[in-house]
Design an enzyme around this catalytic site. Structure first.
Site, PDB file in Angstrom:
ATOM      1  N   ASP A 191     -17.977   3.877  -7.139  1.00 48.34           N
ATOM      2  CA  ASP A 191     -16.849   4.315  -6.311  1.00 48.34           C
ATOM      3  C   ASP A 191     -16.863   5.841  -6.258  1.00 48.34           C
ATOM      4  O   ASP A 191     -16.506   6.512  -7.220  1.00 48.34           O
ATOM      5  CB  ASP A 191     -15.527   3.815  -6.893  1.00 48.34           C
ATOM      6  CG  ASP A 191     -14.349   4.042  -5.945  1.00 48.34           C
ATOM      7  OD1 ASP A 191     -14.504   4.823  -4.982  1.00 48.34           O
ATOM      8  OD2 ASP A 191     -13.287   3.437  -6.151  1.00 48.34           O
ATOM      9  N   SER A 242      -6.486   1.264  -4.454  1.00 48.75           N
ATOM     10  CA  SER A 242      -6.603   2.664  -4.036  1.00 48.75           C
ATOM     11  C   SER A 242      -5.240   3.340  -4.144  1.00 48.75           C
ATOM     12  O   SER A 242      -4.661   3.383  -5.224  1.00 48.75           O
ATOM     13  CB  SER A 242      -7.175   2.743  -2.621  1.00 48.75           C
ATOM     14  OG  SER A 242      -7.587   4.040  -2.308  1.00 48.75           O
ATOM     15  N   TYR A 248       0.839  -1.207   0.000  1.00 52.47           N
ATOM     16  CA  TYR A 248       0.000   0.000   0.000  1.00 52.47           C
ATOM     17  C   TYR A 248       0.871   1.253   0.000  1.00 52.47           C
ATOM     18  O   TYR A 248       0.938   1.979  -0.959  1.00 52.47           O
ATOM     19  CB  TYR A 248      -0.943  -0.015   1.203  1.00 52.47           C
ATOM     20  CG  TYR A 248      -1.934   1.124   1.191  1.00 52.47           C
ATOM     21  CD1 TYR A 248      -3.052   1.079   0.377  1.00 52.47           C
ATOM     22  CD2 TYR A 248      -1.748   2.249   1.990  1.00 52.47           C
ATOM     23  CE1 TYR A 248      -3.969   2.120   0.354  1.00 52.47           C
ATOM     24  CE2 TYR A 248      -2.653   3.297   1.979  1.00 52.47           C
ATOM     25  CZ  TYR A 248      -3.763   3.234   1.159  1.00 52.47           C
ATOM     26  OH  TYR A 248      -4.660   4.273   1.129  1.00 52.47           O
ATOM     27  N   HIS A 261     -15.798   1.542  -3.505  1.00 55.52           N
ATOM     28  CA  HIS A 261     -14.359   1.514  -3.307  1.00 55.52           C
ATOM     29  C   HIS A 261     -13.882   0.207  -2.680  1.00 55.52           C
ATOM     30  O   HIS A 261     -12.693  -0.063  -2.641  1.00 55.52           O
ATOM     31  CB  HIS A 261     -13.943   2.703  -2.442  1.00 55.52           C
ATOM     32  CG  HIS A 261     -12.488   3.013  -2.502  1.00 55.52           C
ATOM     33  ND1 HIS A 261     -11.856   3.380  -3.677  1.00 55.52           N
ATOM     34  CD2 HIS A 261     -11.517   2.995  -1.550  1.00 55.52           C
ATOM     35  CE1 HIS A 261     -10.571   3.588  -3.434  1.00 55.52           C
ATOM     36  NE2 HIS A 261     -10.344   3.351  -2.161  1.00 55.52           N
TER      37      HIS A 261
END
Length: 714
Positions: free
Chosen positions: A648, A565, A485, A683
């Site tokens: 989203d 994301s 991430y 999302h």
């Protein structure tokens, strides 16, 4: 040390991927328009600008055409159905959420295995009989309505509960009678990122909301001017009382929390996702007859650090803060003396960063991260150490739940091979016992997790977890899924997922590096991966891939990368910088257009983390790594599957639409470049179990085929 493969392994290295047996699909060409923007004297073309209009008929036609090609290709992959069946079987286990309590009443979630949404249960006392309070599976025919924030009234007779539809961040707040299971007429709309804070009289609660967007524009509207309101039970939302707003600061997030004694409402204001806080206070005077007409006054307004309130004794407030302590410390601050020179330090900063802290009874329960592994320590209100809390092994603690007056604390514990188990900590004896433990259909003794450390480009030492079957030879051919991430102060801790078990049952390794930009080593680690230092995050990820190849775990043709994301941005950036290093790229709901991201929904809130192309000094580094703007024509990119969803409203799907179109135009055409667009999803939060299983099966079938893995599914 370079590890040479055996002859058998070398044959695998040279073999074409299984997907070569299926013709590379040719997506329909995407129309380009003459759109050129001027960024501080630099002209930048944006030929797919029209795809930003997610509600337009041309975009809908494009989505239909792209999905037709993608799902036709996925349907022809040989493992898809078998993977779906195994995922379904492995996912079918009973699991629980961490309970929370109020006035002797306990609330917790439970999923019997394949329910699309977990069900909320309630019981009186730990030995009470549980009953269903809210079953979100009854709120829609396809399981796309999810529960969000839950907040019981002081006597636990009522529950304020949030619901969101199709994965949207927008939520409606309702009030349910706990005894009858029926909802009251109260319905509050246009909430995001907000829970209810009940006043002690039980007559109403505080909450945060945004002004109603223009009709039909709820999904795509920018969210500005968040405000704190008070809702009195039985009144329509139009009668709610405005408590605090900052029209002079339309981009501030504003949220409120009420102290457990019911006297003080603390109002937090942040500039987007910047963790530095401004804290204001509303003294309600009498908790049983709160005075809403009192002024909101500044408390901590320096905007110099994060301040997480843990509790208070009258005007003495306890905060966990990174002010003067990047790894956080715990201090006591008097309401009338907020200057740091007057603070009392109770728990000084340690080498390990604080993951969480809770004030329960007369002690602080503090979770630390020691090289990305959880440790729980306890201290008295005076800072005197108490015995540490025993944990079942190496892993991560999450979902901590306790109130000041409790004698117990609940927490979840998991690791890559340890399904999330709920524990109850007795704060008097210091002992823990299992509250709820799942049974999953796999043998954890057949697998192992190791933690390694490697050196990034600039010499930084970065940790990485590697999990797979025991005894896998390091001959450079193991299919490996590298996930990360790297941003927004978010840590990626060891956690359990049945999907990862299925991946490893296919003979694969699952690797998770803890990149800069997260909070694994405190605020310094976070700041080392933000703004003009974002390239450090990409270098850390590339360094992890190079380590796995160098140490003989895998090779570029057998290496897949995955992120969602901000992690989708990560994957997009590294595949454009080092396309030869990866065989497959999986990008989910990614931030792909770094020049325009701040113009949509909540994107403006990420400017403190990324910077903005509106700034002449920040535009150059954003343009240098923006995935959309760094695709090069004729490049042999990894086999790529972009995933997004039509609802989203956090990272709008236009990011993925434009990137997929540009990738298809730039790709040399030797490997697939596809986009999978989910409907009635957002999302990722609240996604139904059935949709999760279907999407995971598609991702793994795509990955295994394009890495050349031919072994049968068990």
């Amino acid at each position: 040390m370079v590890r040479l493969p055996s002859l058998a392994a070398a044959a695998v290295l040279l073999a074409p991927p299984l997907a070569a047996q299926i013709p590379v699909p040719t997506p329909p060409p995407t129309r380009q328009v003459e759109q050129v923007d001027d960024y501080h004297g630099t002209k930048v073309a944006d030929p797919y600008r029209w795809l930003e209009d997610q509600d337009g008929a041309p975009t809908a036609e494009w989505v239909t055409a792209q999905n037709a090609v993608t799902f036709d290709y996925l349907a022809r992959l040989p493992r898809r159905q078998a993977l779906r069946e195994r995922l379904t079987k492995l996912w079918n286990y009973e699991r629980y959420g961490v309970p929370f309590s109020e006035a002797g009443t306990y609330f917790y979630s439970r999923n019997d295995g394949l329910q699309n949404q977990s069900v909320l249960y309630v019981q009186r006392g730990l030995a009470g009989t549980p009953r269903v309070l809210i079953d979100p599976n009854t709120l829609s025919s396809d399981g796309t309505v999810a529960l969000t924030n839950l907040s019981p009234s002081p006597d636990a007779s009522l529950l304020a509960w949030g619901r969101s539809a199709s994965g949207s961040d927008w939520q409606e707040l309702r009030v349910r009678d706990v005894r009858t299971g029926q909802d009251r007429p109260d319905v509050l709309r246009w909430l995001k990122f907000s829970a209810a804070e009940w006043t002690k009289d039980g007559k109403g609660f505080f909450y945060s909301r945004f002004p109603a967007p223009a009709d039909g524009k709820g999904m795509s509207a920018q969210t500005r001017n968040q405000q704190v309101w008070y809702h009195r039970l039985g009144d329509p939302q139009s009668a709610d009382r405005l408590i605090y707003e900052r029209p002079d600061q339309p981009l501030w997030y504003i949220r409120a929390t009420l102290t457990e004694d019911g006297r003080y409402l603390l109002i937090y204001a942040n500039e987007g996702t910047d963790r530095r806080d401004r804290v204001y206070v509303l003294d309600l005077r009498d908790p049983k007859a709160p005075r809403l007409d009192q002024p909101v006054r500044p408390f901590l307004e320096a905007f110099d650090a994060a301040y997480d309130v843990l509790g208070n004794d009258g005007t003495r407030f306890y905060f966990s803060t990174d002010q003067g302590a990047p790894n956080k410390r715990i201090v006591a601050i008097e309401l009338g003396r907020p200057e740091p020179s007057a603070w009392q330090e109770i728990v000084p900063e340690r080498q390990e960063p604080i993951q969480f802290a809770a004030l329960v009874g007369d002690q602080f329960v503090i979770g630390y991260l020691s090289d990305v592994k959880s440790v729980i320590r306890r201290v008295t209100l005076a800072g005197k150490p108490l015995p540490d809390v025993a944990l079942p092994g190496i892993g991560a603690v999450g979902g901590v739940s306790a109130k000041r007056g409790d004698r117990e604390l609940f927490f979840g514990f998991s690791s890559f091979l340890y399904p999330t188990t709920i524990f109850r900590l007795d704060l008097v004896t210091g002992r823990t016992r299992v509250f709820k433990a799942p049974t999953v259909d796999f043998d954890p003794s057949a697998f192992e997790t190791t933690q390694v450390f490697y050196t990034s480009k600039d010499g930084t030492r970065v940790p990485m977890f590697i999990t797979g079957r025991k005894g896998l030879p390091r001959e450079g051919v193991t299919p490996t899924l590298l996930y990360a991430y790297g941003g927004f102060n978010v840590n990626v801790l060891p956690s359990f997922s049945p999907a990862r078990i299925v991946w490893m049952e296919q003979g694969g390794l699952y690797a998770v590096p803890n990149l800069r930009g997260g909070s694994e080593y405190g605020e310094r680690w976070h700041q080392a991966g933000m703004l003009d230092r974002k390239q450090n995050v990409f270098d850390d990820f590339i360094g992890a891939a190079e380590y796995l190849v160098r140490e003989g775990y895998t090779n570029p043709r057998r290496l897949a990368i995955q992120g969602g994301s901000n992690g989708g941005l990560l994957v997009g950036a590294v595949m454009t910088q080092r396309p030869e290093l990866f065989g497959v790229a999986l990008l989910a709901v990614g931030v792909m257009d770094m020049l325009r991201y701040h113009r949509f929904t909540v994107g403006w809130g990420w400017v403190p983390e990324y910077g903005s192309a509106d700034s002449a000094s920040q535009f150059p580094y954003l343009a240098k790594y923006s995935p959309l703007h760094n695709l090069k024509p004729g490049t042999d990119y990894p086999a790529t599957l972009v995933t997004t969803a039509d609802h989203d409203d956090r990272v709008v799907p236009g990011h993925s639409f434009k990137f997929a179109a540009a990738l298809q135009a730039a790709s040399a055409g030797r490997r697939p470049a596809l986009i999978r667009i989910e409907t009635k999803a957002g999302h990722g939060g609240g996604k139904p179990t059935g949709k999760v299983i279907e999407e995971t099966a598609d991702l793994y079938a795509f990955t295994l085929a394009n890495l050349g893995v031919t072994a049968p599914v068990p």
